[in-house]
Design a protein around this motif. Structure first.
Motif, PDB file in Angstrom:
ATOM      1  N   ALA A 172      -3.410   6.458  -0.692  1.00 48.86           N
ATOM      2  CA  ALA A 172      -2.163   6.217  -0.229  1.00 48.86           C
ATOM      3  C   ALA A 172      -2.341   5.654   1.473  1.00 48.86           C
ATOM      4  CB  ALA A 172      -1.392   7.519  -0.080  1.00 48.86           C
ATOM      5  N   ALA A 173      -3.295   5.849   2.060  1.00 44.02           N
ATOM      6  CA  ALA A 173      -3.333   5.654   3.417  1.00 44.02           C
ATOM      7  C   ALA A 173      -3.780   4.228   3.639  1.00 44.02           C
ATOM      8  CB  ALA A 173      -4.058   6.854   4.438  1.00 44.02           C
ATOM      9  N   ASN A 174      -4.842   3.767   3.171  1.00 38.75           N
ATOM     10  CA  ASN A 174      -5.685   2.463   3.328  1.00 38.75           C
ATOM     11  C   ASN A 174      -6.734   2.217   2.225  1.00 38.75           C
ATOM     12  OD1 ASN A 174      -7.730   4.318   3.962  1.00 38.75           O
ATOM     13  ND2 ASN A 174      -7.112   4.373   6.174  1.00 38.75           N
ATOM     14  N   ARG A 175      -7.071   1.064   2.475  1.00 44.52           N
ATOM     15  CA  ARG A 175      -8.419   0.636   1.721  1.00 44.52           C
ATOM     16  C   ARG A 175      -9.028  -0.377   2.586  1.00 44.52           C
ATOM     17  NH1 ARG A 175      -8.143  -1.059  -4.440  1.00 44.52           N
ATOM     18  NH2 ARG A 175      -6.133  -1.870  -4.047  1.00 44.52           N
ATOM     19  N   SER A 176     -10.227  -0.343   2.615  1.00 46.88           N
ATOM     20  CA  SER A 176     -11.053  -1.509   3.429  1.00 46.88           C
ATOM     21  C   SER A 176     -11.636  -2.397   2.704  1.00 46.88           C
ATOM     22  CB  SER A 176     -11.925  -0.746   4.555  1.00 46.88           C
ATOM     23  OG  SER A 176     -13.227   0.005   3.324  1.00 46.88           O
ATOM     24  N   PRO A 200      -3.924   0.759   8.498  1.00 43.74           N
ATOM     25  CA  PRO A 200      -3.666  -0.794   8.498  1.00 43.74           C
ATOM     26  C   PRO A 200      -2.690  -1.068   9.630  1.00 43.74           C
ATOM     27  CG  PRO A 200      -3.543   0.128   6.268  1.00 43.74           C
ATOM     28  CD  PRO A 200      -3.287   1.123   7.071  1.00 43.74           C
ATOM     29  N   PRO A 201      -3.056  -2.417  10.286  1.00 52.33           N
ATOM     30  CA  PRO A 201      -2.029  -2.960  11.267  1.00 52.33           C
ATOM     31  C   PRO A 201      -0.787  -3.274  10.382  1.00 52.33           C
ATOM     32  CG  PRO A 201      -4.018  -4.392  10.932  1.00 52.33           C
ATOM     33  CD  PRO A 201      -4.299  -3.055  10.072  1.00 52.33           C
ATOM     34  N   ALA A 202       0.324  -3.551  10.910  1.00 53.86           N
ATOM     35  CA  ALA A 202       1.581  -3.622  10.426  1.00 53.86           C
ATOM     36  C   ALA A 202       1.611  -4.870   9.408  1.00 53.86           C
ATOM     37  CB  ALA A 202       2.821  -4.011  11.261  1.00 53.86           C
ATOM     38  N   VAL A 258     -11.507  -5.722   7.084  1.00 54.09           N
ATOM     39  CA  VAL A 258      -9.814  -5.528   6.944  1.00 54.09           C
ATOM     40  C   VAL A 258      -9.630  -4.421   6.477  1.00 54.09           C
ATOM     41  CG1 VAL A 258      -8.165  -6.475   5.325  1.00 54.09           C
ATOM     42  CG2 VAL A 258      -9.594  -8.015   6.377  1.00 54.09           C
ATOM     43  N   VAL A 259      -8.471  -3.685   6.858  1.00 49.90           N
ATOM     44  CA  VAL A 259      -8.043  -2.416   6.585  1.00 49.90           C
ATOM     45  C   VAL A 259      -6.591  -2.851   5.874  1.00 49.90           C
ATOM     46  CG1 VAL A 259      -7.409  -0.173   7.096  1.00 49.90           C
ATOM     47  CG2 VAL A 259      -9.301  -1.221   8.095  1.00 49.90           C
ATOM     48  N   PHE A 260      -6.185  -2.520   4.754  1.00 48.42           N
ATOM     49  CA  PHE A 260      -4.942  -2.959   4.311  1.00 48.42           C
ATOM     50  C   PHE A 260      -4.281  -1.726   3.207  1.00 48.42           C
ATOM     51  CE2 PHE A 260      -8.154  -3.901   0.827  1.00 48.42           C
ATOM     52  CZ  PHE A 260      -7.239  -3.770  -0.246  1.00 48.42           C
ATOM     53  N   ARG A 261      -3.160  -2.054   2.984  1.00 51.36           N
ATOM     54  CA  ARG A 261      -2.320  -1.346   1.666  1.00 51.36           C
ATOM     55  C   ARG A 261      -1.787  -2.176   1.012  1.00 51.36           C
ATOM     56  NH1 ARG A 261       2.046   1.703   2.740  1.00 51.36           N
ATOM     57  NH2 ARG A 261       1.158   3.284   1.167  1.00 51.36           N
ATOM     58  N   ASP A 262      -1.425  -1.960  -0.293  1.00 53.66           N
ATOM     59  CA  ASP A 262      -0.646  -2.784  -1.119  1.00 53.66           C
ATOM     60  C   ASP A 262       0.171  -1.804  -2.152  1.00 53.66           C
ATOM     61  OD1 ASP A 262      -2.334  -2.549  -4.040  1.00 53.66           O
ATOM     62  OD2 ASP A 262      -3.603  -2.066  -2.434  1.00 53.66           O
TER      63      ASP A 262
END
Length: 264
Positions: A208-212, A247-249, A195-199
């Motif tokens: 800022a861009a992502n975490r996995s 991350p996907p939308a 999973v690639v996500f932001r929060d």
């Protein structure tokens, strides 16, 4: 209700994170990359890797000058060597001296990335801070699998580049009584998920861009454990020579996930 031994939980996390840090800072890990070269039809030489590199109808080709060599699959190669068509998201590693070069295909382009143990980024690396492990951020989830994998286009940390992954389903879970879901891609081991996500911590305390997040394969009923304590930074948090996916939308959580790795 399962009672979690917090001391054991913290020790397990510490062991896992130490190993993750060791791999990250390994001799030829992402911190060792010294450049990324986008190959074209005209052969070009670079100062951090032997040979003149190009790509075309034969795929990736290197022409090594007299006295230059690479080791590919344990064999010393000299002169003109054809790596061929690497395949989408494929890669081959060639060795030279104490360094290696990653020969890869990314989003329709052929690239090479030399990796040197004395890379300034690797030499200067002193570790990544992280939130203290907290069992409340290890939440049960359910994989709602798609009937067939769905090709999903996501952006890249590289402007103008896109990645296409086969989404296998959505992981549903709750945080503080509110339902959320994350689109999941196949992981690095059979049946596992990625999973690639932001929060709401992104760009504040986390990259800022992502975490996995890697998630173990679901059981027969689709149950999984979503342990945000093991959320990690992708290579683009450390080097400009990465092509990490965004991350996907649907993977932008409207909560502050105060768990896992922080901003480097």
């Amino acid at each position: 209700m399962t009672v979690i031994d917090t001391a054991t939980f913290a020790q397990d996390w510490a062991t896992w994170h130490e190993e993750h840090e060791r791999r990250r800072a390994s001799t030829h890990g992402f911190l060792a990359i010294t450049s990324i070269r986008w190959l074209g039809e005209e052969p070009e030489t670079y100062d951090d890797v032997p040979g003149a590199w190009s790509t075309g109808a034969e795929g990736i080709v290197v022409s090594l000058a007299p006295g230059e060599s690479l080791v590919v699959d344990g064999q010393v190669v000299t002169g003109r060597y054809v790596f061929g068509d690497i395949g989408r998201r494929g890669d081959v590693t060639a060795e030279f001296g104490d360094a290696v070069v990653e020969v890869a295909r990314r989003s329709g382009s052929d690239v090479i990335r030399p990796r040197h143990p004395d890379s300034p980024v690797r030499v200067a690396y002193r570790g990544t801070p992280a939130y203290q492990p907290d069992p409340t951020w290890a939440v049960p989830g359910l994989l709602v699998a798609y009937d067939v994998p769905v090709p999903t286009t996501v952006g890249s940390i590289v402007d103008g580049m896109e990645h296409v992954y086969e989404a296998v389903g959505e992981i549903e879970f709750e945080i503080d009584g509110t339902s959320h879901s994350l689109i999941a891609f196949p992981g690095s081991t059979p049946g596992s998920l990625f999973v690639v996500f932001r929060d709401e911590t992104s760009g504040r305390t986390t990259y800022a861009a992502n975490r996995s997040l890697s998630i173990a394969a679901p059981d027969a009923d689709g149950n999984v454990l979503v342990d945000f304590n093991r959320a990690t930074n992708l290579p683009c948090a450390y080097t400009d020579y990465a092509t990490c996916p965004l991350p996907p939308a649907g993977n932008r959580l409207p909560v502050a996930v105060e768990a896992g790795e922080k901003m480097p």
